[in-house]
Design a protein around this motif. Structure first.
Motif, PDB file in Angstrom:
ATOM      1  N   PRO A 100      74.847   7.658 -43.812  1.00  0.00           N
ATOM      2  CA  PRO A 100      74.659   6.215 -43.630  1.00  0.00           C
ATOM      3  C   PRO A 100      75.644   5.564 -42.661  1.00  0.00           C
ATOM      4  CG  PRO A 100      75.026   6.745 -45.959  1.00  0.00           C
ATOM      5  CD  PRO A 100      75.102   8.008 -45.200  1.00  0.00           C
ATOM      6  N   VAL A 101      76.909   5.962 -42.694  1.00  0.00           N
ATOM      7  CA  VAL A 101      77.899   5.314 -41.828  1.00  0.00           C
ATOM      8  C   VAL A 101      77.616   5.633 -40.370  1.00  0.00           C
ATOM      9  CG1 VAL A 101      80.351   5.202 -41.229  1.00  0.00           C
ATOM     10  CG2 VAL A 101      79.666   5.271 -43.622  1.00  0.00           C
ATOM     11  N   GLN A 102      77.365   6.900 -40.067  1.00  0.00           N
ATOM     12  CA  GLN A 102      77.054   7.281 -38.690  1.00  0.00           C
ATOM     13  C   GLN A 102      75.769   6.600 -38.227  1.00  0.00           C
ATOM     14  OE1 GLN A 102      75.713  11.258 -38.043  1.00  0.00           O
ATOM     15  NE2 GLN A 102      76.094  11.181 -35.855  1.00  0.00           N
ATOM     16  N   THR A 103      74.767   6.565 -39.087  1.00  0.00           N
ATOM     17  CA  THR A 103      73.499   5.925 -38.743  1.00  0.00           C
ATOM     18  C   THR A 103      73.691   4.437 -38.493  1.00  0.00           C
ATOM     19  OG1 THR A 103      72.349   7.563 -40.088  1.00  0.00           O
ATOM     20  CG2 THR A 103      71.116   5.595 -39.495  1.00  0.00           C
ATOM     21  N   LEU A 104      74.518   3.793 -39.300  1.00  0.00           N
ATOM     22  CA  LEU A 104      74.798   2.373 -39.113  1.00  0.00           C
ATOM     23  C   LEU A 104      75.484   2.122 -37.773  1.00  0.00           C
ATOM     24  CD1 LEU A 104      74.756  -0.501 -40.260  1.00  0.00           C
ATOM     25  CD2 LEU A 104      76.984  -0.017 -41.282  1.00  0.00           C
ATOM     26  N   VAL A 105      76.469   2.945 -37.438  1.00  0.00           N
ATOM     27  CA  VAL A 105      77.178   2.780 -36.167  1.00  0.00           C
ATOM     28  C   VAL A 105      76.220   2.978 -34.992  1.00  0.00           C
ATOM     29  CG1 VAL A 105      78.968   3.778 -34.676  1.00  0.00           C
ATOM     30  CG2 VAL A 105      79.439   3.372 -37.097  1.00  0.00           C
ATOM     31  N   ILE A 106      75.405   4.018 -35.055  1.00  0.00           N
ATOM     32  CA  ILE A 106      74.443   4.277 -33.974  1.00  0.00           C
ATOM     33  C   ILE A 106      73.446   3.131 -33.854  1.00  0.00           C
ATOM     34  CG2 ILE A 106      72.524   5.761 -33.269  1.00  0.00           C
ATOM     35  CD1 ILE A 106      74.146   8.118 -34.425  1.00  0.00           C
ATOM     36  N   SER A 107      72.963   2.629 -35.000  1.00  0.00           N
ATOM     37  CA  SER A 107      71.985   1.543 -34.942  1.00  0.00           C
ATOM     38  C   SER A 107      72.607   0.259 -34.404  1.00  0.00           C
ATOM     39  CB  SER A 107      71.341   1.308 -36.307  1.00  0.00           C
ATOM     40  OG  SER A 107      72.277   0.837 -37.236  1.00  0.00           O
ATOM     41  N   LEU A 108      73.858  -0.021 -34.749  1.00  0.00           N
ATOM     42  CA  LEU A 108      74.516  -1.223 -34.224  1.00  0.00           C
ATOM     43  C   LEU A 108      74.734  -1.123 -32.712  1.00  0.00           C
ATOM     44  CD1 LEU A 108      77.111  -1.964 -37.046  1.00  0.00           C
ATOM     45  CD2 LEU A 108      75.004  -3.209 -36.546  1.00  0.00           C
ATOM     46  N   ILE A 109      75.131   0.063 -32.252  1.00  0.00           N
ATOM     47  CA  ILE A 109      75.360   0.249 -30.813  1.00  0.00           C
ATOM     48  C   ILE A 109      74.041   0.180 -30.042  1.00  0.00           C
ATOM     49  CG2 ILE A 109      76.099   1.916 -29.058  1.00  0.00           C
ATOM     50  CD1 ILE A 109      78.282   2.781 -31.092  1.00  0.00           C
ATOM     51  N   SER A 110      73.020   0.879 -30.523  1.00  0.00           N
ATOM     52  CA  SER A 110      71.741   0.859 -29.796  1.00  0.00           C
ATOM     53  C   SER A 110      71.096  -0.525 -29.848  1.00  0.00           C
ATOM     54  CB  SER A 110      70.790   1.920 -30.347  1.00  0.00           C
ATOM     55  OG  SER A 110      70.535   1.701 -31.708  1.00  0.00           O
ATOM     56  N   SER A 111      71.372  -1.279 -30.884  1.00  0.00           N
ATOM     57  CA  SER A 111      70.812  -2.637 -30.992  1.00  0.00           C
ATOM     58  C   SER A 111      71.389  -3.583 -29.946  1.00  0.00           C
ATOM     59  CB  SER A 111      71.056  -3.196 -32.387  1.00  0.00           C
ATOM     60  OG  SER A 111      70.342  -2.448 -33.320  1.00  0.00           O
ATOM     61  N   ILE A 112      72.592  -3.294 -29.488  1.00  0.00           N
ATOM     62  CA  ILE A 112      73.174  -4.102 -28.409  1.00  0.00           C
ATOM     63  C   ILE A 112      72.266  -4.044 -27.185  1.00  0.00           C
ATOM     64  CG2 ILE A 112      75.092  -4.258 -26.759  1.00  0.00           C
ATOM     65  CD1 ILE A 112      76.920  -3.309 -29.068  1.00  0.00           C
ATOM     66  N   PHE A 113      71.832  -2.837 -26.834  1.00  0.00           N
ATOM     67  CA  PHE A 113      70.988  -2.676 -25.651  1.00  0.00           C
ATOM     68  C   PHE A 113      69.595  -3.256 -25.870  1.00  0.00           C
ATOM     69  CE2 PHE A 113      74.204   0.662 -25.451  1.00  0.00           C
ATOM     70  CZ  PHE A 113      74.791   0.308 -24.243  1.00  0.00           C
ATOM     71  N   ILE A 114      69.063  -3.075 -27.070  1.00  0.00           N
ATOM     72  CA  ILE A 114      67.749  -3.647 -27.381  1.00  0.00           C
ATOM     73  C   ILE A 114      67.818  -5.173 -27.303  1.00  0.00           C
ATOM     74  CG2 ILE A 114      66.040  -3.967 -29.213  1.00  0.00           C
ATOM     75  CD1 ILE A 114      66.784  -1.102 -30.152  1.00  0.00           C
ATOM     76  N   THR A 115      68.879  -5.737 -27.875  1.00  0.00           N
ATOM     77  CA  THR A 115      69.039  -7.191 -27.866  1.00  0.00           C
ATOM     78  C   THR A 115      69.223  -7.716 -26.452  1.00  0.00           C
ATOM     79  OG1 THR A 115      70.033  -7.085 -30.054  1.00  0.00           O
ATOM     80  CG2 THR A 115      70.369  -9.104 -28.814  1.00  0.00           C
ATOM     81  N   MET A 116      69.994  -7.000 -25.647  1.00  0.00           N
ATOM     82  CA  MET A 116      70.200  -7.451 -24.258  1.00  0.00           C
ATOM     83  C   MET A 116      68.881  -7.446 -23.497  1.00  0.00           C
ATOM     84  SD  MET A 116      73.879  -5.641 -23.439  1.00  0.00           S
ATOM     85  CE  MET A 116      73.666  -5.722 -21.687  1.00  0.00           C
ATOM     86  N   PHE A 117      68.083  -6.405 -23.703  1.00  0.00           N
ATOM     87  CA  PHE A 117      66.807  -6.314 -22.992  1.00  0.00           C
ATOM     88  C   PHE A 117      65.836  -7.395 -23.471  1.00  0.00           C
ATOM     89  CE2 PHE A 117      62.461  -4.649 -22.752  1.00  0.00           C
ATOM     90  CZ  PHE A 117      62.350  -4.550 -21.377  1.00  0.00           C
ATOM     91  N   LEU A 118      65.611  -7.441 -24.782  1.00  0.00           N
ATOM     92  CA  LEU A 118      64.679  -8.436 -25.314  1.00  0.00           C
ATOM     93  C   LEU A 118      65.212  -9.853 -25.163  1.00  0.00           C
ATOM     94  CD1 LEU A 118      63.435  -6.704 -28.581  1.00  0.00           C
ATOM     95  CD2 LEU A 118      62.226  -6.946 -26.418  1.00  0.00           C
TER      96      LEU A 118
END
Length: 196
Positions: free
Chosen positions: A17-35
């Protein structure tokens, strides 16, 4: 046809869960910037306009300012500035949190549905929860096995086994599996393959 009775053994990855949370938070930065580059200005203007035109004191101020030389009062100007600067930030934050949640849940579901089944003469695996794709690999087509374990994985007692096959450019990575040494030896015995 392959023997599909019962697998000799199955391997499922461990959900971290911790690794998945970190990866999802980091990848969400790029998704948020694009959208966000498309949605935030549009939503900010639309919501700002709705707020401005549904509140009578703002509607009167705008009408007075546009109909004559009357300027907006200082408090009206501050309210307009607050609405138009805070709305895009709030929308961006909401978009970021929603994207992080979607990525996290998607990764969790994928891990929970991933299964690697090892039979007498082949392996069968499925790595996605959305599709029903299953891939069969004959042991005779496996060219090499590789075992890796990062420091972090070693602390958790998990590792990654990579399988190279003839005719495929992509490695089959069996990631985050428990007891990787034992699993690696079992696969090596079944396939008759030594590490690359």
């Amino acid at each position: 046809m392959y023997n599909q009775q019962n697998p000799m053994f199955e391997v499922k990855p461990v959900f971290r869960p911790v690794q998945t949370l970190v990866i999802s938070l980091i990848s969400s930065i790029f998704i948020t910037m694009f959208l966000g580059s498309f949605l935030i200005p549009i939503l900010g203007i639309a919501i700002g306009a709705i707020v401005l035109f549904t509140m009578p004191q703002f509607k009167d101020s705008i009408a007075a300012a546009s109909g004559s030389e009357v300027e907006l009062s200082q408090s009206d100007f501050q309210t307009f500035a607050y609405i138009f600067t805070s709305l895009p930030l709030l929308i961006g934050l909401a978009l970021y949190l929603v994207a992080a949640l979607i990525v996290y849940k998607s990764m969790k579901r994928t891990k929970s549905k991933t299964v690697y089944s090892f039979y007498e003469d082949h392996m069968l695996y499925s790595e996605s929860y959305r599709t029903k794709n299953k891939t069969t690999v004959k042991y005779s087509s496996i060219t090499s096995l590789d075992y890796s374990c990062s420091t972090f994985q070693e602390r958790l007692g998990i590792g990654t086994i990579s399988i190279s096959t003839a005719g495929r450019s992509k490695l089959i990575n069996i990631s985050d599996i428990p007891n990787p040494d034992e699993i690696y030896q079992k696969i090596e015995e079944l396939t008759g393959t030594k590490s690359a």
